[in-house]
Design a protein around this motif. Structure first.
Motif, PDB file in Angstrom:
ATOM      1  N   VAL A 105       0.873  -1.168   0.000  1.00 10.69           N
ATOM      2  CA  VAL A 105       0.000   0.000   0.000  1.00 10.69           C
ATOM      3  C   VAL A 105       0.913   1.221   0.000  1.00 10.69           C
ATOM      4  CG1 VAL A 105      -1.778   1.261   1.242  1.00 10.69           C
ATOM      5  CG2 VAL A 105      -1.778  -1.225   1.249  1.00 10.69           C
ATOM      6  N   ALA A 125       1.134   3.572   3.101  1.00 10.52           N
ATOM      7  CA  ALA A 125       1.676   2.939   4.292  1.00 10.52           C
ATOM      8  C   ALA A 125       3.177   2.745   4.166  1.00 10.52           C
ATOM      9  CB  ALA A 125       0.982   1.594   4.525  1.00 10.52           C
ATOM     10  N   THR A 157       5.204   6.121   4.038  1.00  8.21           N
ATOM     11  CA  THR A 157       5.191   6.723   5.360  1.00  8.21           C
ATOM     12  C   THR A 157       6.154   5.997   6.297  1.00  8.21           C
ATOM     13  OG1 THR A 157       2.858   7.170   5.000  1.00  8.21           O
ATOM     14  CG2 THR A 157       3.682   7.506   7.203  1.00  8.21           C
ATOM     15  N   SER A 212      -5.110  -1.734  11.916  1.00 14.56           N
ATOM     16  CA  SER A 212      -4.726  -1.266  10.576  1.00 14.56           C
ATOM     17  C   SER A 212      -5.246  -2.214   9.512  1.00 14.56           C
ATOM     18  CB  SER A 212      -3.208  -1.198  10.447  1.00 14.56           C
ATOM     19  OG  SER A 212      -2.698  -0.252  11.312  1.00 14.56           O
ATOM     20  N   LEU A 264      -7.767  -1.115   6.477  1.00 13.11           N
ATOM     21  CA  LEU A 264      -7.355  -1.230   5.075  1.00 13.11           C
ATOM     22  C   LEU A 264      -8.206  -2.252   4.326  1.00 13.11           C
ATOM     23  CD1 LEU A 264      -3.516  -0.983   5.547  1.00 13.11           C
ATOM     24  CD2 LEU A 264      -4.923   0.547   4.188  1.00 13.11           C
ATOM     25  N   ASP A 270      -5.791   6.130  -6.543  1.00 14.77           N
ATOM     26  CA  ASP A 270      -4.874   5.080  -6.111  1.00 14.77           C
ATOM     27  C   ASP A 270      -5.079   3.797  -6.916  1.00 14.77           C
ATOM     28  OD1 ASP A 270      -2.951   3.788  -4.673  1.00 14.77           O
ATOM     29  OD2 ASP A 270      -3.806   4.236  -2.714  1.00 14.77           O
ATOM     30  N   PHE A 313       1.378  10.647  -5.828  1.00 11.90           N
ATOM     31  CA  PHE A 313       0.899  10.266  -4.498  1.00 11.90           C
ATOM     32  C   PHE A 313       1.998  10.148  -3.463  1.00 11.90           C
ATOM     33  CE2 PHE A 313      -3.192   8.908  -5.676  1.00 11.90           C
ATOM     34  CZ  PHE A 313      -3.823   8.551  -4.516  1.00 11.90           C
ATOM     35  N   TYR A 347       2.761  11.845   0.366  1.00 12.98           N
ATOM     36  CA  TYR A 347       2.923  11.110   1.617  1.00 12.98           C
ATOM     37  C   TYR A 347       4.236  11.476   2.279  1.00 12.98           C
ATOM     38  CZ  TYR A 347      -1.114   8.219   0.690  1.00 12.98           C
ATOM     39  OH  TYR A 347      -2.382   7.777   0.473  1.00 12.98           O
ATOM     40  N   ILE A 388       5.245  13.673   6.147  1.00 17.67           N
ATOM     41  CA  ILE A 388       6.009  13.228   7.311  1.00 17.67           C
ATOM     42  C   ILE A 388       7.438  13.758   7.320  1.00 17.67           C
ATOM     43  CG2 ILE A 388       4.718  11.087   7.743  1.00 17.67           C
ATOM     44  CD1 ILE A 388       7.566  10.089   6.167  1.00 17.67           C
TER      45      ILE A 388
END
Lengths: 437, 199
Positions: A120, A123, A126, A286, A290, A347, A392, A396, A400
């Motif tokens: 993903v 995920a 990140t 999680s 998901l 996505d 994308f 992300y 962070i």
């Protein structure tokens, strides 16, 4: 009364409504309902078609292939939440730290290995970013290189098996997930190799951009290092190899291998004394979120597809795609461009559920190998997720990254990797044999 | 931590906009926190099935059974169907937020309110309406799996109804929360709505 315009209108309408930002699953379901109503009013659609929804929902529930989705997600989140992924990166970092560019190589290596599990984008980018970006910046890595490596390695998980998106893609393409895993392995490793080569190239050309770790950090006694490698690095590697190997050897189905891999991840956490109720609970939570996200997207798309077909949208799309000048080449060009552009905004899962079913009949009609097509779509999307300014993965990372890392640096750092991606995509198109059967 | 552990935010909201969404949130939260453990059970049964099928090749002991194989996807269905309302509450259903992400809290609330009323609630109603006859038919004949040793089908089919009812209920809660926010009853402080996959 003719309603030929309804299907095209529905397609455009769905895209517009998806862009409203309301959860895609329900925007699609709602669009289906609206157009079913309009279709009935126009005397072009039969209400009774909607009565197929319970059967379709039941089909989604009892779909054996999709059972693999929560298993692979759990395997990935368990490794992440028990902080084994972090340990792994640190160990590989020390191991490669002696050489210039070593940390970046460690990121590519771990990305190949672990992102494989979750698949993903959000995920994995990140997780990789939180763990590795601060370390690379602290040891004086060029910021563009550091952020480029993180985003590229984080998105790599999509194409390296076992990944959730490949499971979903296999289901939608009507090909075996095992075949898709086998087919995507060589292109995925090729990409990882090209990333590594680029990192080595940069560290030779510009030593200051990717320094080796300072002596005091990397000088772990050989015995202690060997212990860490044996305890931290080897077990996850063995787990992934076992999961993939059992699928490739035909011993286990992807679903079975996923379930065993999930148990394996728990065992690894336990062996490293990282198994806590909190870690398990976080991983389960999680996984729940998901899984719901993926499955409801599928239910919404199912409703959309049902009404779209009722309005003869499938006939319209297939006519459009098979009638392109250039036949198969024309289709590939249009499909690639469309998927690349859509990948900026939506996505992988939405594309797999909405766009792929529309392409499949034309792909089969023109005699294109669906496994090869699936791998190409996956590589294309991965490129799209990396491409500034919309990609994308970049968003992300921005979310962070420390503030001193400028957005322009993230963008510029991604460019070499986008070029590498495009080169690899081109190789897969020119040499279809790369996608092994 | 979870939103419901915060002090009750809409202090100025009248009953309907304040306590009703809170109560529904609690229900969805409870269901979600319960079904997440079913994922663990699913992992255990899936691993058992894999091992059992493998061992069956070498021994005569018939370890694999249709009941266990079906239990696996029954659990999967329970997880994603009953988790849907929880995921809605936690904002985990994926959004395309190119535009949405740039809106302020009020803009987001307008989109969400419109989406809930125009998409979510009608879609749930539709699913309940079209599923009812098939669930009722299955229930009437106490439908059982066609495979030997399989499980009863009618309860799992009924879960679809329960799931969309819970989702509909959570939709009502979301709509009430958005109305409260738009009327200025609830503070718009909802810092950093996480992106859906960012778990």
């Amino acid at each position: 009364m003719t309603g030929d315009w309804l299907a095209p209108l529905m397609f455009v309408g769905a895209l517009v409504l998806i862009f409203s930002g309301y959860p895609v699953a329900f925007a699609l379901g709602g669009t289906a309902l609206v157009f079913a109503f309009v279709g009935v009013e126009a005397g072009y659609f039969d209400w009774h078609l909607l009565l197929a929804m319970p059967d379709r929902t039941f089909g989604v529930m009892s779909n054996y292939i999709l059972l693999a989705v929560p298993y692979f997600i759990f395997m990935g989140t368990m490794l992440e939440k028990s902080r084994l992924a972090e340990d792994l990166l640190e160990t590989v970092g020390i191991l490669f730290g002696r050489m210039r560019g070593g940390l970046a190589l460690a990121v590519v290596f771990v990305g190949t290995l672990l992102a494989a599990a979750t698949g993903v984008v959000g995920a994995s980018v990140t997780a990789m970013g939180l763990i590795s970006l601060p370390v690379m910046l602290r040891y004086g890595y060029d910021r563009k290189l550091a952020s480029g490596v993180v985003t590229a390695s984080g998105t790599l998980g999509q194409i390296i098996p076992p990944s959730v998106v490949l499971v979903v893609l296999g289901d939608q393409l009507g090909v075996s997930v095992g075949d898709l895993f086998v087919g995507s392995l060589a292109p995925g490793l090729l990409l990882a190799g090209m990333y590594a080569l680029y990192v080595v190239g940069v560290s030779v050309a510009r030593p200051g951009a990717a320094p080796a770790l300072p002596r005091d950090v990397r000088d772990v006694p050989a015995g202690a290092l060997a212990r860490r490698v044996a305890l931290v690095m080897v077990p996850p590697l063995v787990l992934i190899v076992l999961v993939l190997g059992s699928i490739f050897a035909g011993v286990a189905t992807p679903t079975e291998a996923g379930a065993l891999g999930a148990v394996g991840a728990v065992a690894l956490a336990a062996a490293n004394r990282r198994l806590s109720v909190a870690a398990v609970r976080d991983a389960l939570e999680s996984t729940l979120r998901l899984t719901v996200m993926v499955m409801f997207l599928l239910i919404g798309s199912t409703a959309f597809a049902l009404v779209f077909r009722g309005l003869y949208g499938d006939v319209w799309i297939e006519g459009l795609l098979t009638g392109l000048p250039g036949g198969a080449v024309g289709l590939l060009l249009v499909a690639n461009l469309a998927i690349f552009a859509l990948g900026f905004f939506i996505d992988f899962f939405e594309i797999a559920f909405i766009i792929i079913p529309l392409l499949v009949p034309a792909v089969r009609a023109l005699g294109i190998d669906p496994v090869w097509f699936g791998v190409m779509v996956a590589m294309n999307l991965q490129t799209s997720f990396l491409t500034p300014p919309f990609g994308f993965a970049l968003f992300y990372l921005r979310g962070i990254a420390p503030p001193e890392l400028r957005t322009s640096e993230i963008y510029r750092g991604a460019i070499p990797f986008v070029l590498i991606q495009l080169l690899a995509l081109l190789l897969v198109i020119l040499f279809p044999g790369l996608v092994t059967r | 931590m979870s939103p419901e552990s915060q002090p009750p935010t809409p202090s100025r909201a009248p009953g309907l906009l304040g306590s009703v969404p809170q109560a529904i949130d609690r229900v969805s939260g409870l269901v979600g926190r319960t079904v997440l453990w079913l994922v663990a059970v699913m992992v255990a049964i899936g691993a058992y099935n894999a091992v059992a099928r493998y061992l069956n090749r070498f021994t005569d002991a018939n370890l694999a059974s249709n009941a266990y194989l079906e239990a696996q996807w029954y659990l999967f269905s329970l997880v994603f169907l009953l988790g849907a309302a929880y995921a809605l509450k936690e904002d985990s259903h994926v959004r395309v937020d190119v535009l949405y992400g740039r809106l302020g809290p009020r803009g987001k609330a307008w989109i969400d309110l419109a989406g809930t009323l125009l998409f979510l609630i009608p879609f749930c109603t539709l699913m309940l309406w079209v599923s009812w006859p098939s669930v009722a038919a299955s229930w009437r004949v106490r439908e059982v799996s066609p495979d030997p040793g399989g499980l009863p089908r009618y309860p799992i089919k009924a879960v679809v109804l329960l799931a969309f009812a819970l989702l509909l209920l959570q939709g009502v809660a979301q709509a009430l929360k958005q109305v409260a926010l738009l009327r200025g009853a609830a503070p718009p402080a909802e810092p950093g709505r996480h992106r859906p996959e960012e778990v």
